[in-house]
Design an enzyme around this catalytic site. Structure first.
Site, PDB file in Angstrom:
ATOM      1  N   ALA A 156       0.735  -1.232   0.128  1.00 13.88           N
ATOM      2  CA  ALA A 156       0.227  -0.132   0.099  1.00 13.88           C
ATOM      3  C   ALA A 156       0.797   1.479  -0.066  1.00 13.88           C
ATOM      4  O   ALA A 156       2.063   1.267  -0.684  1.00 13.88           O
ATOM      5  CB  ALA A 156      -1.037  -0.117   1.070  1.00 13.88           C
ATOM      6  N   CYS A 157       0.553   2.274   0.936  1.00 14.30           N
ATOM      7  CA  CYS A 157       1.264   3.620   0.693  1.00 14.30           C
ATOM      8  C   CYS A 157       2.927   3.278   1.140  1.00 14.30           C
ATOM      9  O   CYS A 157       3.522   4.184   0.768  1.00 14.30           O
ATOM     10  CB  CYS A 157       0.571   4.408   1.754  1.00 14.30           C
ATOM     11  SG  CYS A 157      -1.020   5.235   1.164  1.00 14.30           S
ATOM     12  N   SER A 158       2.896   2.247   1.866  1.00 16.98           N
ATOM     13  CA  SER A 158       4.327   2.167   2.210  1.00 16.98           C
ATOM     14  C   SER A 158       5.299   1.273   1.227  1.00 16.98           C
ATOM     15  O   SER A 158       6.561   1.065   1.336  1.00 16.98           O
ATOM     16  CB  SER A 158       4.586   1.468   3.451  1.00 16.98           C
ATOM     17  OG  SER A 158       4.266   2.329   4.472  1.00 16.98           O
ATOM     18  N   SER A 336       1.854   5.342  -2.391  1.00 18.54           N
ATOM     19  CA  SER A 336       3.495   4.897  -2.290  1.00 18.54           C
ATOM     20  C   SER A 336       4.451   6.025  -2.879  1.00 18.54           C
ATOM     21  O   SER A 336       5.746   6.412  -2.477  1.00 18.54           O
ATOM     22  CB  SER A 336       3.805   3.658  -3.101  1.00 18.54           C
ATOM     23  OG  SER A 336       3.804   3.697  -4.233  1.00 18.54           O
TER      24      SER A 336
END
Ligand code: COA
Length: 376
Positions: A156-158, A336
């Protein structure tokens, strides 16, 4: 023997189309009027709640977002469609993610001055993959004529910081000498534009990073040694998307709103800030570095108020915009890619030996931090 690793180049693809908060809210509010009118009898007899209107003032105040770039504007703003309209591509055409990823990758490769034949691996690290297989990374590898191996990964965002750690470890141990990481994000594809709580959150973009083994004392222009990485995950349902290959086996759920991004934004805000701040502080301490030495904090771009609080907690005072640059006002949350956009656009103001961090956080929960030192 352990090798030293550098980030030698970054690249950015920004879509041509852009939607301001005002345009997005006008469209959402038109949808609300249409919905409330067509459901007026149920609303009047109390069996259905009317939808409430959105407001661009609220959006800017609550998140810091002013606009977002998108792959398709007309489909999103059309109240009978409310999602990007992307014409389905045939199997002999390049995929959407590979196409934007290649543009960012070419810029990163050019900036790094790496010879394509010296790149050994490609990782696509992003939060939404367009298909199950073959990997988008292998398609990008093929488009660029890179030899070696490629794979996709999703945190996900990481995803970007986790991707950097994966490559950092491979180069450090000597299994490869150079790799390309690409973060193509069409976040508008999983955004529920009919949900007032989150319709404003995301935008589209692609970023790319070239990592290489450091070559003795020969330093490339604008290159950054990676001093260390630190990752953390902890399960949470507060940011979730139930879209997946088993949906086909549960047709009763197809098209339901849980198959798009949904979150409990308040809880995320409260729970994630301490995790991120503590991870950054611990990571700096483990490397015997002080937060006061940081000259760049390239933070995940989800919410400006969150970033203000994280930098306050890490530094003991508010960070200036020079120290912790903001790109979410223009780009919104690009998952990300957010911290990489900030690094790409603003790290050239760092001087030799300056220390900086690239930090991401998001669904999972997941948190990742990368400490870099400018070497040239
Ligand atoms: N327009 C106008 N008002 C709105 C609105 C909109 N689009 N959306 C919500 N509101 C209202 C709510 O109804 C609520 O009203 P009430 O106080 O009368 O009940 C009020 O605004 C506050 O809502 P809330 O959801 O608590 O807002 P918030 O201040 O928490 O901000 C987010 C919402 C999503 C911007 C914020 O929680 C956030 O960014 N959290 C972090 C999320 C994150 O980082 N996620 C990672 C994603 S990868």
């Amino acid at each position: 023997m352990m090798f030293k690793v550098q980030i030698s180049g970054t690249g950015l693809y920004t879509p041509k189309e852009k939607i301001s908060n005002e345009e997005l809210v006008d469209s959402y509010n038109k949808y609300v009027d249409e919905y409330n009118l067509s459901n007026s009898s149920d609303i009047n007899n109390g069996s259905l709640e009317p939808l409430e209107k959105s407001s661009s003032e609220f959006i800017e105040k609550a998140s810091g977002v002013k606009s977002r770039y998108v792959q398709n504007k007309s489909g999103i703003l059309d109240t009978s469609f409310m999602r990007p309209r992307l014409i389905e591509r045939s199997e002999d055409q390049i995929s959407n993610l590979a196409e934007m990823g290649v543009i960012a990758a070419k810029e990163a490769i050019k900036n790094s001055q790496v010879d394509i034949k010296d790149i050994n691996a490609v990782i696509v690290a992003c939060s939404n993959l367009e298909r199950a297989y073959p990997a988008i990374a292998i398609e990008i590898q093929n488009e660029l004529g890179i030899e070696g191996f490629a794979f996709d990964m999703n945190v996900a965002c990481s995803s970007a910081t986790f991707g950097i750690q994966a490559i950092f470890d491979m180069i450090k141990s000597g299994s490869i000498t150079s790799a390309l990481m690409v973060n193509p994000e069409i976040c508008t594809g999983h955004l529920n534009f009919k949900d007032r709580d989150c319709h404003f959150i995301f935008g589209d973009v692609a970023t790319a990073v070239v990592l290489e083994r450091m070559n003795g004392e020969i330093h490339k222009n604008n290159s950054y040694e990676i001093l260390g990485t630190k990752l953390l995950t902890e399960f949470s349902n507060n940011i979730r998307n139930n879209y997946g290959f088993l949906n086909n086996s549960s047709p009763e759920g197809i098209g339901k709103s849980d198959k798009l991004f949904h979150q409990n934004g308040r809880k995320v805000f409260k729970e994630v800030i301490p995790k991120v701040s503590n991870l950054i502080k611990d990571h700096l301490e483990e490397n015997r570095l002080s937060a006061e030495d940081l000259k760049g904090m390239y933070l995940h771009q989800a919410n400006e108020n969150m970033n203000v609080l994280i930098s306050k907690y890490v530094l003991g005072k508010e960070a200036s915009r020079d120290l912790a640059p903001v790109v979410l006002d223009e780009y919104a949350n690009t998952s990300s890619a957010g911290s990489i956009i900030a690094f790409h656009k603003y790290s050239n103001s760092l001087k030799k030996d300056d220390l900086a961090i690239i930090c991401s956080f998001g669904a999972g929960y997941s948190v990742g931090n990368v400490i870099v030192r400018k070497i040239a």
